[in-house]
Design a protein around this motif. Structure first.
Motif, PDB file in Angstrom:
ATOM      1  N   PRO A 280      13.035   7.954   9.238  1.00  0.00           N
ATOM      2  CA  PRO A 280      14.087   7.021   8.833  1.00  0.00           C
ATOM      3  C   PRO A 280      13.567   5.589   8.794  1.00  0.00           C
ATOM      4  O   PRO A 280      12.653   5.214   9.523  1.00  0.00           O
ATOM      5  N   PHE A 281      14.158   4.771   7.921  1.00  0.00           N
ATOM      6  CA  PHE A 281      13.778   3.377   7.784  1.00  0.00           C
ATOM      7  C   PHE A 281      14.355   2.581   8.950  1.00  0.00           C
ATOM      8  O   PHE A 281      15.550   2.660   9.225  1.00  0.00           O
ATOM      9  N   VAL A 282      13.490   1.827   9.636  1.00  0.00           N
ATOM     10  CA  VAL A 282      13.893   1.015  10.783  1.00  0.00           C
ATOM     11  C   VAL A 282      13.474  -0.424  10.508  1.00  0.00           C
ATOM     12  O   VAL A 282      12.317  -0.684  10.143  1.00  0.00           O
ATOM     13  N   PHE A 283      14.426  -1.350  10.646  1.00  0.00           N
ATOM     14  CA  PHE A 283      14.105  -2.769  10.476  1.00  0.00           C
ATOM     15  C   PHE A 283      14.621  -3.533  11.678  1.00  0.00           C
ATOM     16  O   PHE A 283      15.782  -3.344  12.061  1.00  0.00           O
ATOM     17  N   PRO A 284      13.840  -4.367  12.308  1.00  0.00           N
ATOM     18  CA  PRO A 284      12.434  -4.609  11.997  1.00  0.00           C
ATOM     19  C   PRO A 284      11.537  -3.563  12.644  1.00  0.00           C
ATOM     20  O   PRO A 284      11.835  -3.063  13.714  1.00  0.00           O
TER      21      PRO A 284
ATOM     22  N   GLY B 107       0.833  -1.194   0.000  1.00  0.00           N
ATOM     23  CA  GLY B 107       0.000   0.000   0.000  1.00  0.00           C
ATOM     24  C   GLY B 107       0.867   1.243   0.000  1.00  0.00           C
ATOM     25  O   GLY B 107       1.842   1.325   0.749  1.00  0.00           O
ATOM     26  N   TYR B 108       0.529   2.182  -0.848  1.00  0.00           N
ATOM     27  CA  TYR B 108       1.273   3.446  -0.925  1.00  0.00           C
ATOM     28  C   TYR B 108       0.263   4.580  -0.982  1.00  0.00           C
ATOM     29  O   TYR B 108      -0.699   4.531  -1.759  1.00  0.00           O
ATOM     30  N   THR B 109       0.479   5.594  -0.143  1.00  0.00           N
ATOM     31  CA  THR B 109      -0.361   6.784  -0.170  1.00  0.00           C
ATOM     32  C   THR B 109       0.528   8.012  -0.029  1.00  0.00           C
ATOM     33  O   THR B 109       1.423   8.039   0.811  1.00  0.00           O
ATOM     34  N   ASN B 110       0.273   9.003  -0.863  1.00  0.00           N
ATOM     35  CA  ASN B 110       0.952  10.286  -0.786  1.00  0.00           C
ATOM     36  C   ASN B 110      -0.129  11.357  -0.795  1.00  0.00           C
ATOM     37  O   ASN B 110      -0.826  11.517  -1.791  1.00  0.00           O
ATOM     38  N   VAL B 111      -0.262  12.056   0.343  1.00  0.00           N
ATOM     39  CA  VAL B 111      -1.218  13.152   0.451  1.00  0.00           C
ATOM     40  C   VAL B 111      -0.429  14.408   0.785  1.00  0.00           C
ATOM     41  O   VAL B 111       0.254  14.459   1.814  1.00  0.00           O
ATOM     42  N   ASN B 112      -0.505  15.378  -0.084  1.00  0.00           N
ATOM     43  CA  ASN B 112       0.203  16.657   0.120  1.00  0.00           C
ATOM     44  C   ASN B 112       1.669  16.428   0.475  1.00  0.00           C
ATOM     45  O   ASN B 112       2.187  16.981   1.448  1.00  0.00           O
ATOM     46  N   ASP B 113       2.345  15.587  -0.297  1.00  0.00           N
ATOM     47  CA  ASP B 113       3.775  15.275  -0.148  1.00  0.00           C
ATOM     48  C   ASP B 113       4.129  14.550   1.148  1.00  0.00           C
ATOM     49  O   ASP B 113       5.279  14.540   1.567  1.00  0.00           O
ATOM     50  N   SER B 114       3.159  13.944   1.791  1.00  0.00           N
ATOM     51  CA  SER B 114       3.406  13.107   2.966  1.00  0.00           C
ATOM     52  C   SER B 114       3.173  11.654   2.568  1.00  0.00           C
ATOM     53  O   SER B 114       2.073  11.293   2.155  1.00  0.00           O
ATOM     54  N   ASN B 115       4.230  10.820   2.660  1.00  0.00           N
ATOM     55  CA  ASN B 115       4.171   9.443   2.181  1.00  0.00           C
ATOM     56  C   ASN B 115       3.824   8.456   3.287  1.00  0.00           C
ATOM     57  O   ASN B 115       4.247   8.616   4.425  1.00  0.00           O
ATOM     58  N   SER B 116       3.091   7.421   2.911  1.00  0.00           N
ATOM     59  CA  SER B 116       2.819   6.289   3.785  1.00  0.00           C
ATOM     60  C   SER B 116       2.988   5.030   2.944  1.00  0.00           C
ATOM     61  O   SER B 116       2.362   4.893   1.892  1.00  0.00           O
TER      62      SER B 116
ATOM     63  N   GLN C 221       3.175   0.712   3.118  1.00  0.00           N
ATOM     64  CA  GLN C 221       2.951  -0.525   3.852  1.00  0.00           C
ATOM     65  C   GLN C 221       3.372  -1.685   2.971  1.00  0.00           C
ATOM     66  O   GLN C 221       3.025  -1.728   1.792  1.00  0.00           O
ATOM     67  N   LEU C 222       4.097  -2.622   3.545  1.00  0.00           N
ATOM     68  CA  LEU C 222       4.483  -3.839   2.845  1.00  0.00           C
ATOM     69  C   LEU C 222       4.290  -4.973   3.835  1.00  0.00           C
ATOM     70  O   LEU C 222       4.852  -4.927   4.935  1.00  0.00           O
ATOM     71  N   GLY C 223       3.470  -5.956   3.453  1.00  0.00           N
ATOM     72  CA  GLY C 223       3.190  -6.974   4.451  1.00  0.00           C
ATOM     73  C   GLY C 223       2.698  -8.291   3.900  1.00  0.00           C
ATOM     74  O   GLY C 223       2.417  -8.440   2.718  1.00  0.00           O
ATOM     75  N   GLY C 224       2.594  -9.232   4.821  1.00  0.00           N
ATOM     76  CA  GLY C 224       2.015 -10.530   4.536  1.00  0.00           C
ATOM     77  C   GLY C 224       0.591 -10.576   5.056  1.00  0.00           C
ATOM     78  O   GLY C 224       0.219  -9.821   5.964  1.00  0.00           O
ATOM     79  N   ARG C 225      -0.216 -11.470   4.480  1.00  0.00           N
ATOM     80  CA  ARG C 225      -1.622 -11.563   4.862  1.00  0.00           C
ATOM     81  C   ARG C 225      -2.105 -13.005   4.812  1.00  0.00           C
ATOM     82  O   ARG C 225      -1.577 -13.806   4.051  1.00  0.00           O
ATOM     83  N   ILE C 226      -3.092 -13.304   5.629  1.00  0.00           N
ATOM     84  CA  ILE C 226      -3.723 -14.623   5.643  1.00  0.00           C
ATOM     85  C   ILE C 226      -5.219 -14.412   5.405  1.00  0.00           C
ATOM     86  O   ILE C 226      -5.984 -14.174   6.346  1.00  0.00           O
ATOM     87  N   PRO C 227      -5.667 -14.450   4.136  1.00  0.00           N
ATOM     88  CA  PRO C 227      -7.083 -14.223   3.852  1.00  0.00           C
ATOM     89  C   PRO C 227      -7.931 -15.416   4.307  1.00  0.00           C
ATOM     90  O   PRO C 227      -7.632 -16.566   4.003  1.00  0.00           O
ATOM     91  N   ILE C 228      -8.972 -15.117   5.074  1.00  0.00           N
ATOM     92  CA  ILE C 228      -9.935 -16.113   5.534  1.00  0.00           C
ATOM     93  C   ILE C 228     -11.306 -15.567   5.159  1.00  0.00           C
ATOM     94  O   ILE C 228     -11.673 -14.464   5.590  1.00  0.00           O
ATOM     95  N   GLY C 229     -12.041 -16.289   4.339  1.00  0.00           N
ATOM     96  CA  GLY C 229     -13.287 -15.722   3.855  1.00  0.00           C
ATOM     97  C   GLY C 229     -14.378 -16.727   3.591  1.00  0.00           C
ATOM     98  O   GLY C 229     -14.183 -17.948   3.642  1.00  0.00           O
ATOM     99  N   LEU C 230     -15.541 -16.171   3.304  1.00  0.00           N
ATOM    100  CA  LEU C 230     -16.717 -16.932   2.897  1.00  0.00           C
ATOM    101  C   LEU C 230     -17.127 -16.438   1.524  1.00  0.00           C
ATOM    102  O   LEU C 230     -17.069 -15.237   1.242  1.00  0.00           O
TER     103      LEU C 230
ATOM    104  N   VAL D 293       6.598  -1.518   8.415  1.00  0.00           N
ATOM    105  CA  VAL D 293       6.341  -0.109   8.173  1.00  0.00           C
ATOM    106  C   VAL D 293       7.576   0.488   7.509  1.00  0.00           C
ATOM    107  O   VAL D 293       8.699   0.275   7.966  1.00  0.00           O
ATOM    108  N   ILE D 294       7.358   1.190   6.420  1.00  0.00           N
ATOM    109  CA  ILE D 294       8.459   1.820   5.702  1.00  0.00           C
ATOM    110  C   ILE D 294       8.296   3.324   5.862  1.00  0.00           C
ATOM    111  O   ILE D 294       7.297   3.897   5.411  1.00  0.00           O
ATOM    112  N   SER D 295       9.248   3.937   6.547  1.00  0.00           N
ATOM    113  CA  SER D 295       9.157   5.363   6.838  1.00  0.00           C
ATOM    114  C   SER D 295      10.556   5.972   6.794  1.00  0.00           C
ATOM    115  O   SER D 295      11.541   5.284   6.570  1.00  0.00           O
TER     116      SER D 295
END
Length: 163
Positions: free
Chosen positions: A142-146, A97-106, A108-117, A138-140
Motif C-alpha cells: 500500500p502507498f504510505v505518505f510520507p 526510477g521504475y523497475t518491473n521484474v516478473n510482475d514485481s514493481n519498484s 522511486q521518486l525523489g530529489g537529488r543534489i548532484p555534486i561532481g567533478l 518510496v511508492i509501493s
C-alpha cells in the motif's frame, strides 16, 4: 496507451529537446553500485545543452520479464574551475526510477543534489564523476505518505560535445 509506449515517447522527447539546441553534450553515465548507482537501468544517456544549467539523463531496459526506466533532471547552480583544468559542479534535481521484474514493481521518486567533478582533457571530450545525495518517496502497495528514505547515487561518465 501502454507504459512501454509512454516511456519510449518520454525518452524521444527528452532526446529531441536536447538536440534542438545548437551545441550540446551527449554521452553515457554509468552508475557506481557501491554509491547507490542510478535509477532504473543504472546506465543513462546524458544530455546537456551548452550554456544551459539543465542536464538530463534517461535510460531504459525492456525484456520479456524485465522493464526498467530511469530519468534524472538537474539544474546546475555552479560549474566552475576548481584547480587548473579540473572543474566542480553542484545542482538540484529530481529523479524517477521504475523497475518491473516478473510482475514485481519498484518505483522511486525523489530529489537529488548532484555534486561532481568534470574535466575536458581534449576537445570535444568531457569526463565526469558525480556523488549525489538523494531524498526518496518510496511508492509501493500500500502507498504510505510520507515514506521517505535518504540515499546516495553515484556515476562516472563521459560526454562528447558538438559545437
Amino acid at each position: 496507451m501502454s507504459f512501454k509506449r509512454i516511456a519510449l515517447i518520454m525518452v524521444l522527447v527528452l532526446i529531441l529537446s536536447g538536440m534542438s539546441i545548437s551545441a550540446f553534450g551527449i554521452g553515457i553515465a554509468a552508475g557506481l553500485e557501491p554509491l547507490g548507482g542510478l535509477p532504473g537501468s543504472n546506465m543513462l544517456l546524458s544530455i546537456k545543452p551548452d550554456g544551459s544549467p539543465l542536464l538530463w539523463g534517461v535510460g531504459f531496459t525492456f525484456g520479456e520479464n524485465l522493464v526498467s526506466l530511469g530519468i534524472t533532471g538537474d539544474y546546475w547552480f555552479a560549474n566552475e574551475p576548481l584547480i587548473g583544468f579540473l572543474n566542480y559542479y553542484i545542482g538540484l534535481g529530481f529523479y524517477f526510477g521504475y523497475t518491473n521484474v516478473n510482475d514485481s514493481n519498484s518505483v522511486q521518486l525523489g530529489g537529488r543534489i548532484p555534486i561532481g567533478l568534470n574535466v575536458f582533457p581534449v576537445s570535444p571530450l568531457e569526463l565526469f564523476l558525480e556523488i549525489t545525495p538523494t531524498l526518496t518517496q518510496v511508492i509501493s502497495d500500500p502507498f504510505v505518505f510520507p515514506n521517505f528514505s535518504f540515499g546516495l547515487q553515484g556515476a562516472i561518465g563521459l560526454r562528447l560535445w558538438s559545437r
